[in-house]
Design an enzyme around this catalytic site. Structure first.
Site, PDB file in Angstrom:
ATOM      1  N   ARG A   1      52.652  31.921  26.969  1.00 25.65           N
ATOM      2  CA  ARG A   1      51.556  32.891  27.020  1.00 25.65           C
ATOM      3  C   ARG A   1      51.914  34.163  27.758  1.00 25.65           C
ATOM      4  NH1 ARG A   1      46.685  28.528  28.017  1.00 25.65           N
ATOM      5  NH2 ARG A   1      46.917  27.634  25.936  1.00 25.65           N
TER       6      ARG A   1
ATOM      7  N   VAL B   1      29.066  15.891  43.761  1.00 27.15           N
ATOM      8  CA  VAL B   1      28.186  17.044  43.952  1.00 27.15           C
ATOM      9  C   VAL B   1      28.635  18.187  43.034  1.00 27.15           C
ATOM     10  CG1 VAL B   1      27.405  18.737  45.658  1.00 27.15           C
ATOM     11  CG2 VAL B   1      27.867  16.369  46.362  1.00 27.15           C
TER      12      VAL B   1
ATOM     13  N   GLN C   1      46.886  33.836  34.545  1.00 22.23           N
ATOM     14  CA  GLN C   1      47.315  33.755  33.149  1.00 22.23           C
ATOM     15  C   GLN C   1      46.400  34.525  32.210  1.00 22.23           C
ATOM     16  OE1 GLN C   1      47.328  29.851  30.695  1.00 22.23           O
ATOM     17  NE2 GLN C   1      49.453  30.495  30.883  1.00 22.23           N
TER      18      GLN C   1
ATOM     19  N   HIS D   1      42.478  34.028  31.707  1.00 30.12           N
ATOM     20  CA  HIS D   1      42.200  32.678  31.234  1.00 30.12           C
ATOM     21  C   HIS D   1      42.308  31.603  32.304  1.00 30.12           C
ATOM     22  CE1 HIS D   1      41.884  29.550  28.269  1.00 30.12           C
ATOM     23  NE2 HIS D   1      43.077  29.084  28.486  1.00 30.12           N
TER      24      HIS D   1
ATOM     25  N   GLY E   1      32.374  19.153  42.701  1.00 25.60           N
ATOM     26  CA  GLY E   1      32.788  19.509  41.343  1.00 25.60           C
ATOM     27  C   GLY E   1      32.808  18.292  40.450  1.00 25.60           C
TER      28      GLY E   1
ATOM     29  N   GLY F   1      36.298  17.955  34.661  1.00 22.45           N
ATOM     30  CA  GLY F   1      37.278  16.924  34.323  1.00 22.45           C
ATOM     31  C   GLY F   1      37.898  16.305  35.566  1.00 22.45           C
TER      32      GLY F   1
ATOM     33  N   HIS G   1      33.163  23.645  33.112  1.00 21.15           N
ATOM     34  CA  HIS G   1      33.886  24.451  32.144  1.00 21.15           C
ATOM     35  C   HIS G   1      34.991  23.721  31.400  1.00 21.15           C
ATOM     36  CE1 HIS G   1      33.934  28.203  30.194  1.00 21.15           C
ATOM     37  NE2 HIS G   1      35.218  28.351  30.352  1.00 21.15           N
TER      38      HIS G   1
ATOM     39  N   ASN H   1      48.839  21.770  29.464  1.00 19.39           N
ATOM     40  CA  ASN H   1      49.210  21.023  30.665  1.00 19.39           C
ATOM     41  C   ASN H   1      48.042  20.884  31.634  1.00 19.39           C
ATOM     42  OD1 ASN H   1      51.786  20.094  30.293  1.00 19.39           O
ATOM     43  ND2 ASN H   1      52.794  21.734  31.427  1.00 19.39           N
TER      44      ASN H   1
ATOM     45  N   GLY I   1      43.988  21.140  23.559  1.00 19.17           N
ATOM     46  CA  GLY I   1      44.414  19.764  23.757  1.00 19.17           C
ATOM     47  C   GLY I   1      45.109  19.546  25.081  1.00 19.17           C
TER      48      GLY I   1
ATOM     49  N   LEU J   1      37.638  32.557  23.596  1.00 27.12           N
ATOM     50  CA  LEU J   1      39.006  32.138  23.295  1.00 27.12           C
ATOM     51  C   LEU J   1      39.150  31.634  21.864  1.00 27.12           C
ATOM     52  CD1 LEU J   1      41.845  31.381  24.513  1.00 27.12           C
ATOM     53  CD2 LEU J   1      40.953  29.068  24.607  1.00 27.12           C
TER      54      LEU J   1
ATOM     55  N   HIS K   1      45.572  34.759  28.362  1.00 30.86           N
ATOM     56  CA  HIS K   1      45.768  34.078  27.077  1.00 30.86           C
ATOM     57  C   HIS K   1      45.843  35.168  26.020  1.00 30.86           C
ATOM     58  CE1 HIS K   1      45.264  31.493  23.652  1.00 30.86           C
ATOM     59  NE2 HIS K   1      45.194  30.424  24.417  1.00 30.86           N
TER      60      HIS K   1
ATOM     61  N   ALA L   1      34.911  23.796  27.657  1.00 27.86           N
ATOM     62  CA  ALA L   1      35.321  24.930  26.821  1.00 27.86           C
ATOM     63  C   ALA L   1      36.743  24.795  26.294  1.00 27.86           C
ATOM     64  CB  ALA L   1      35.183  26.224  27.610  1.00 27.86           C
TER      65      ALA L   1
ATOM     66  N   GLU M   1      45.253  28.388  21.311  1.00 25.97           N
ATOM     67  CA  GLU M   1      46.655  28.485  20.923  1.00 25.97           C
ATOM     68  C   GLU M   1      46.965  27.595  19.730  1.00 25.97           C
ATOM     69  OE1 GLU M   1      49.319  29.219  24.257  1.00 25.97           O
ATOM     70  OE2 GLU M   1      50.209  27.299  23.744  1.00 25.97           O
TER      71      GLU M   1
ATOM     72  N   ARG N   1      51.502  28.693  33.434  1.00 25.36           N
ATOM     73  CA  ARG N   1      51.153  27.376  32.927  1.00 25.36           C
ATOM     74  C   ARG N   1      51.419  27.319  31.424  1.00 25.36           C
ATOM     75  NH1 ARG N   1      46.129  25.021  30.472  1.00 25.36           N
ATOM     76  NH2 ARG N   1      45.447  27.162  30.223  1.00 25.36           N
TER      77      ARG N   1
ATOM     78  N   PHE O   1      52.304  23.216  20.633  1.00 27.71           N
ATOM     79  CA  PHE O   1      51.674  24.180  21.523  1.00 27.71           C
ATOM     80  C   PHE O   1      52.738  25.119  22.076  1.00 27.71           C
ATOM     81  CE2 PHE O   1      47.572  24.786  23.829  1.00 27.71           C
ATOM     82  CZ  PHE O   1      46.742  24.346  22.824  1.00 27.71           C
TER      83      PHE O   1
HETATM   84  C1  FAD Z   1      38.144  28.580  26.943  1.00 28.68           C
HETATM   85  C2  FAD Z   1      39.149  27.718  27.627  1.00 28.68           C
HETATM   86  C3  FAD Z   1      39.987  26.904  26.883  1.00 28.68           C
HETATM   87  C4  FAD Z   1      40.922  26.088  27.500  1.00 28.68           C
HETATM   88  N1  FAD Z   1      41.726  25.297  26.724  1.00 28.68           N
HETATM   89  C5  FAD Z   1      42.601  24.458  27.335  1.00 28.68           C
HETATM   90  C6  FAD Z   1      43.408  23.575  26.565  1.00 28.68           C
HETATM   91  O1  FAD Z   1      43.323  23.528  25.343  1.00 28.68           O
HETATM   92  N2  FAD Z   1      44.263  22.770  27.207  1.00 28.68           N
HETATM   93  C7  FAD Z   1      44.379  22.764  28.568  1.00 28.68           C
HETATM   94  O2  FAD Z   1      45.161  21.984  29.087  1.00 28.68           O
HETATM   95  N3  FAD Z   1      43.620  23.578  29.323  1.00 28.68           N
HETATM   96  C8  FAD Z   1      42.742  24.431  28.738  1.00 28.68           C
HETATM   97  N4  FAD Z   1      41.974  25.269  29.501  1.00 28.68           N
HETATM   98  C9  FAD Z   1      42.029  25.156  30.952  1.00 28.68           C
HETATM   99  C10 FAD Z   1      41.218  23.969  31.426  1.00 28.68           C
HETATM  100  O3  FAD Z   1      40.135  23.756  30.565  1.00 28.68           O
HETATM  101  C11 FAD Z   1      40.660  24.167  32.819  1.00 28.68           C
HETATM  102  O4  FAD Z   1      41.684  24.532  33.679  1.00 28.68           O
HETATM  103  C12 FAD Z   1      40.046  22.889  33.329  1.00 28.68           C
HETATM  104  O5  FAD Z   1      39.107  22.392  32.410  1.00 28.68           O
HETATM  105  C13 FAD Z   1      39.406  23.024  34.681  1.00 28.68           C
HETATM  106  O6  FAD Z   1      38.805  21.788  35.017  1.00 28.68           O
HETATM  107  P1  FAD Z   1      38.278  21.474  36.469  1.00 28.68           P
HETATM  108  O7  FAD Z   1      37.794  20.085  36.477  1.00 28.68           O
HETATM  109  O8  FAD Z   1      39.302  21.870  37.455  1.00 28.68           O
HETATM  110  O9  FAD Z   1      37.084  22.494  36.636  1.00 28.68           O
HETATM  111  P2  FAD Z   1      35.718  22.697  35.811  1.00 28.68           P
HETATM  112  O10 FAD Z   1      35.619  21.875  34.604  1.00 28.68           O
HETATM  113  O11 FAD Z   1      35.564  24.166  35.678  1.00 28.68           O
HETATM  114  O12 FAD Z   1      34.647  22.139  36.803  1.00 28.68           O
HETATM  115  C14 FAD Z   1      34.381  22.739  38.037  1.00 28.68           C
HETATM  116  C15 FAD Z   1      33.295  21.957  38.700  1.00 28.68           C
HETATM  117  O13 FAD Z   1      33.097  22.427  40.021  1.00 28.68           O
HETATM  118  C16 FAD Z   1      31.727  22.570  40.270  1.00 28.68           C
HETATM  119  N5  FAD Z   1      31.545  23.578  41.312  1.00 28.68           N
HETATM  120  C17 FAD Z   1      32.127  24.786  41.404  1.00 28.68           C
HETATM  121  N6  FAD Z   1      31.678  25.425  42.508  1.00 28.68           N
HETATM  122  C18 FAD Z   1      30.811  24.587  43.127  1.00 28.68           C
HETATM  123  C19 FAD Z   1      30.012  24.668  44.310  1.00 28.68           C
HETATM  124  N7  FAD Z   1      29.987  25.759  45.083  1.00 28.68           N
HETATM  125  N8  FAD Z   1      29.239  23.610  44.633  1.00 28.68           N
HETATM  126  C20 FAD Z   1      29.193  22.499  43.844  1.00 28.68           C
HETATM  127  N9  FAD Z   1      29.932  22.377  42.721  1.00 28.68           N
HETATM  128  C21 FAD Z   1      30.729  23.412  42.372  1.00 28.68           C
HETATM  129  C22 FAD Z   1      31.130  22.948  38.944  1.00 28.68           C
HETATM  130  O14 FAD Z   1      29.766  22.638  38.912  1.00 28.68           O
HETATM  131  C23 FAD Z   1      31.939  22.071  38.008  1.00 28.68           C
HETATM  132  O15 FAD Z   1      31.362  20.800  37.897  1.00 28.68           O
HETATM  133  C24 FAD Z   1      41.039  26.100  28.892  1.00 28.68           C
HETATM  134  C25 FAD Z   1      40.203  26.918  29.644  1.00 28.68           C
HETATM  135  C26 FAD Z   1      39.270  27.724  29.030  1.00 28.68           C
HETATM  136  C27 FAD Z   1      38.423  28.617  29.851  1.00 28.68           C
END
Ligand code: FAD
Ligand code: SF4
Lengths: 248, 586
Positions: B288, B36, B231, B356, B12, B15, B45, B395, B52, B243, B233, B48, B246, B391, B117
């Protein structure tokens, strides 16, 4: 709830099966408010599971779904069917090798991006100055903010005639991103980035057609970045060659 | 089989994964790091996220406030030691991002700006207009490019973890471009695979959020924790589920029903606050879970506005004015116009609650370690748990950073403790078996089931029975149905049996992950006979601290439904109390 039947002509290419790319027709019932991506998803789900394309966010920020729609580079998630009364022809982004169907090979872009050092290179001395936040006024932010908005969708590369002719050209988005860091008040890395930006295949390959800015879905205006880099590089040249005392 | 050897391999590159990779590269440049991801990092994602990231920075705020808001917001299901660590690290991480060049929005004097928020008593949400996650992700991705020790494997889909002697040894992944299986050998693996919102049909989550990371760990014997907490939203566009952050309400937007009433005042979140002057932690800035539940109640009373996509409420931002909307919420305006044909400057926007975020995920301790030695997890796929039963918005982005880094440090400590590499024979046997299973799926003939068909049934089941309000009957039905779908999954036949970028195959694998996650959600929800945070039972309307002040753990069983176990919540200083979002109390 408006529905209508839309004709699609989608480029198909599977390197294991096809000698050459070809078009495939799909005639599908679509809802009026759909975007091209919704229609592709519908085809994938209900008509032809073998169709391959990239997508994820459906909100024009992940940059995955760039493709040619009726000959223009577009994000499929932002191409509304209501804007296309007739047949819709969908092809992979121009100027990139096709990996499969609508999926292109984007190694070139990714490699070029790394070359312009798109990260903060601290100003000499400033680096160790502390661990707190740098101050940056809204006006300083505004100078580069627009260039941070690039989603790496590469529509501008598909639109750029120079990139089509000179594949070595580093291209609009990479220049805009390099310039983004140069214009950031916290950064001190311009001289290093200049090696790429002002090199043979940097800004000078651009003949200023401006097509990149026209197709950019995020209003990054890469053409403006290219223009600004050119002007600044020219000033560099003059200060170096005609007014060398300024460098002392 | 082609093999890549790394010291630490990260699954993954959103972030959390990028933050972990950078932390490793900085801590020891000699470490070999494999990053990877099934998509290019900037497609993850995290891009998206709009609103903040929370972290205490302003003088009127304090860590205690952030602690209380988070723990109360989570309905006391958060582990308080983890929350303590989280809030303490949060400001450091956000400043670190600033120093890497994140274009945070600013005050006139040049300091970082914060916005209000939901559920937060003070303004502490750092933001970059309404593309905060996008900027965080791109800042991290671009920053990561300066570290040569981070080797990226973009568009590699991880399929199974490899183990030896009860320790993690690596994993297998499909190179999507060629369809070939590759083995990744690593003594330490960090899973940062993101959420699983796609188990529901109406969600803000992108196509890639299919719970693969959770399923990888779960099938390797690591429990999934608190999966019943999903959750909603409150404000998604009814047409697409897109979305509207908020921050719309943080900046002063209000929610009204069909009679123009700001109905949240009727659900314990009043009294009404003056228009355009939002008050923290009440009315539209309630949490939420409460706001989404109020929507459902109003819908039962017929107070919502019917649209062609179902009932909606109205999000009214007109009083903010065009200038403020353009400066603070440009994406919101753009998307409302594009996808709903409504300009928030001139008209209220119809919205409805949308799936969400998963509060639950891979069970880890506060060092981001799972019970499987060598395996760590961070980000939305993990459950530390700081989010408890609900959540607080903003956060999560901070959580990615804090625990992405923490997972990296823990992986380092694990390597330094002398963890042995697995034997070649164990790795080869495991990887060959994984490849065998993949081939069997790819080449299977005579199967009666399709990916799209089973996926539709799964989503429908989840929406009908595991939504905002749940009952025993609905959940029991969902459990039966999901067990059946898992069984039928074995009879899937692919239409596409080729190798290059085969999305039919990838979607089949993703469906497998989603079915496992969905079943864990439904089973944990069925077993939790109380209402807490985002888990609301019509048949058990009250919170029950005596029996359920505990985390649920779903333990995988390949042939049957998961076993549900429980684990006590860590309470250090805040005893469960009443969640008060009535603005009158202060
Ligand atoms: C529309 C939207 C708005 C949001 N707004 C906010 C906000 O304002 N504030 C806040 O705090 N949170 C917010 N969130 C929540 C937050 O954005 C997410 O919880 C967070 O970004 C998830 O990050 P992550 O790094 O865990 O996963 P992701 O960014 O989803 O990354 C997942 C990674 O895993 C990889 N992966 C998955 N499966 C596999 C596999 N089988 N093999 C190899 N790689 C794989 C993908 O390629 C990707 O690189 C929001 C969420 C959404 C959907
Ligand atoms: S500059 Fe615009 S068109 Fe080019 S890649 Fe970036 S967002 Fe896309």
């Amino acid at each position: 709830m408006g529905e209508r039947t839309v004709e699609f002509e989608v480029l198909r290419y599977n390197p294991e099966k096809d000698a050459a790319p070809h078009f495939q027709r799909y005639s599908v019932k679509c809802r009026e408010e759909w975007v091209v991506l919704d229609a592709l998803n519908h085809i994938k789900e209900s008509v032809d599971p073998t169709l391959s394309y990239r997508w994820s966010c459906h909100m024009a920020v992940c940059g995955s779904c760039g493709m040619m729609v009726n000959g223009e580079p577009k994000l499929a998630c932002k191409s509304f069917l209501r804007d296309y009364p007739g047949l819709i022809r969908v092809e992979p982004l121009r100027h990139f090798p096709v990996e499969r169907d609508l999926v292109t090979v984007i190694d070139d872009f990714v490699a070029k991006l790394a070359r312009v050092k798109p990260f903060l290179i601290p100003q000499p001395g400033a680096a160790q100055a502390g661990t707190g936040e740098y101050a940056q006024t809204p006006a300083q932010l505004k100078r580069y903010k627009q260039f941070t908005l690039c989603i790496n969708c590469m529509l501008c590369y598909a639109a750029c005639p120079e990139y089509g002719l000179i594949p070595e050209y580093i291209g609009p988005a990479v220049i805009a991103l390099g310039h983004r860091w140069n214009e950031d008040s916290r950064d001190g890395g311009r001289a290093q980035r200049q090696e790429e930006l002002a090199a043979t295949n940097g800004v000078w390959d651009c003949s200023f057609v401006g097509a990149c800015s026209e197709v950019c879905p995020e209003h990054v205006d890469p053409a403006a970045a290219i223009q600004q880099v050119k002007i600044k590089s020219t000033i560099d040249w003059y200060t170096e060659h005609l007014m060398p005392w300024l460098n002392k | 089989m082609e093999t890549t050897r790394a010291d630490v391999a990260i699954i993954g590159a959103g972030g959390a994964g990028l933050r972990a990779a950078i932390a490793l590269a900085q801590a020891d440049p000699k470490l070999k790091i494999a990053l990877v991801s099934k998509v290019y990092p900037m497609r993850s994602h995290t891009c998206a996220a709009e609103g903040g990231a929370a972290g205490v920075i302003k003088a009127d705020d304090s860590l205690e406030h952030h602690f209380d808001d988070t723990v109360g917001g989570g309905d006391w299901l958060s582990d308080q030691d983890a929350v303590d660590y989280f809030i303490g690290e949060a400001p450091k991480e956000l400043i670190q991002l600033e120093r890497w060049g994140c274009p945070w929005s600013r005050e006139a004097n040049g300091s970082v700006a914060v916005r209000p928020f939901g559920g937060m008593k003070k303004q502490r949400t750092w933001f970059a207009a309404d593309k905060s996650g996008f900027h965080i992700l791109h800042t991290l991705f671009q920053t990561s490019l300066q570290f040569p020790s981070i080797e990226r494997f973009d568009e590699f889909y991880a399929t199974e973890l490899l183990r030896e002697d009860g320790r993690v040894a690596g994993f297998t992944a499909i190179e999507m471009r060629s369809g070939q299986m590759r083995r990744f050998d690593a003594r330490a693996v960090i899973i940062c695979g993101g959420g699983a919102g796609r188990i529901f049909p109406f969600t803000t989550n992108g196509a890639i959020k299919t719970g693969d990371g959770m399923a990888l760990a779960y099938r390797a014997g690591v429990p999934l924790k608190d999966m019943e907490f999903v959750q909603y939203h409150p404000t998604g566009l009814p047409s697409t589920g897109t979305l509207l952050t908020e921050a719309c309400r943080g900046e002063g937007g209000v929610l009204v029903n069909r009679h123009g009433r700001r109905f949240l005042q009727d659900y314990g979140m009043g009294p009404e606050t003056p228009l355009g002057r939002p008050v923290l932690k009440t009315m539209e800035l309630g949490p939420r879970d409460r706001v989404s539940q109020a929507f459902w109640q109003e819908q039962q009373k017929g107070n919502m506005i019917p649209t062609q996509w179902g009932d909606a409420m109205l999000l009214d931002m007109r009083h903010l004015g065009e200038a403020k909307i353009n400066e603070r919420l440009p994406l919101v305006r753009d998307m409302s116009i594009s996808y709903m044909g409504v300009d928030p400057v001139t008209d209220p926007v119809p919205v409805r609650p949308v799936v969400h975020y998963m509060m639950g995920g891979i069970h880890t301790d506060l060092k981001a370690a799972t019970p499987l030695p060598g395996l760590f997890a961070a980000g939305e796929c993990a459950c530390v748990s700081i989010n408890g039963a609900n959540r607080l918005g903003s956060n999560s982005l901070t959580e990615l950073l804090v625990f992405g880094r923490r997972a990296a440090l823990s992986a380092m400590e694990y390597l330094q403790s002398g963890a042995r590499a697995a034997s070649e024979s164990a790795l080869a046997t495991g990887a060959d078996a994984a490849r065998g299973r993949l081939r069997e799926l790819l080449q299977r003939t005579g199967g009666k089931e399709t990916v799209a068909g089973l996926r539709r049934e799964m989503m429908h089941t989840m929406e009908a029975n595991a939504g905002i309000y749940r009952t025993h009957e609905g959940l029991a039905e969902a459990c039966v149905k999901l067990a059946d779908l898992r069984r039928r999954y074995r009879a899937i036949e692919l239409h596409d049996k080729t190798n290059v970028y085969n999305t039919d195959l990838l979607q089949a694998l993703e469906l497998g992950s989603m079915l496992d996650c969905a079943e864990a959600v439904a089973q944990c929800a069925l077993a939790r006979k109380e209402s807490r945070g985002a888990h609301q039972r019509l048949d058990f309307a009250a919170r029950d601290d005596r029996n359920f002040l505990r985390h649920s753990l779903a333990v995988f069983d390949p042939g049957a439904s998961p076993r549900i176990e429980y684990l006590d919540v860590v309470i250090t200083k805040s005893q469960p109390g009443v969640r008060d979002y009535s603005g009158g109390h202060e």
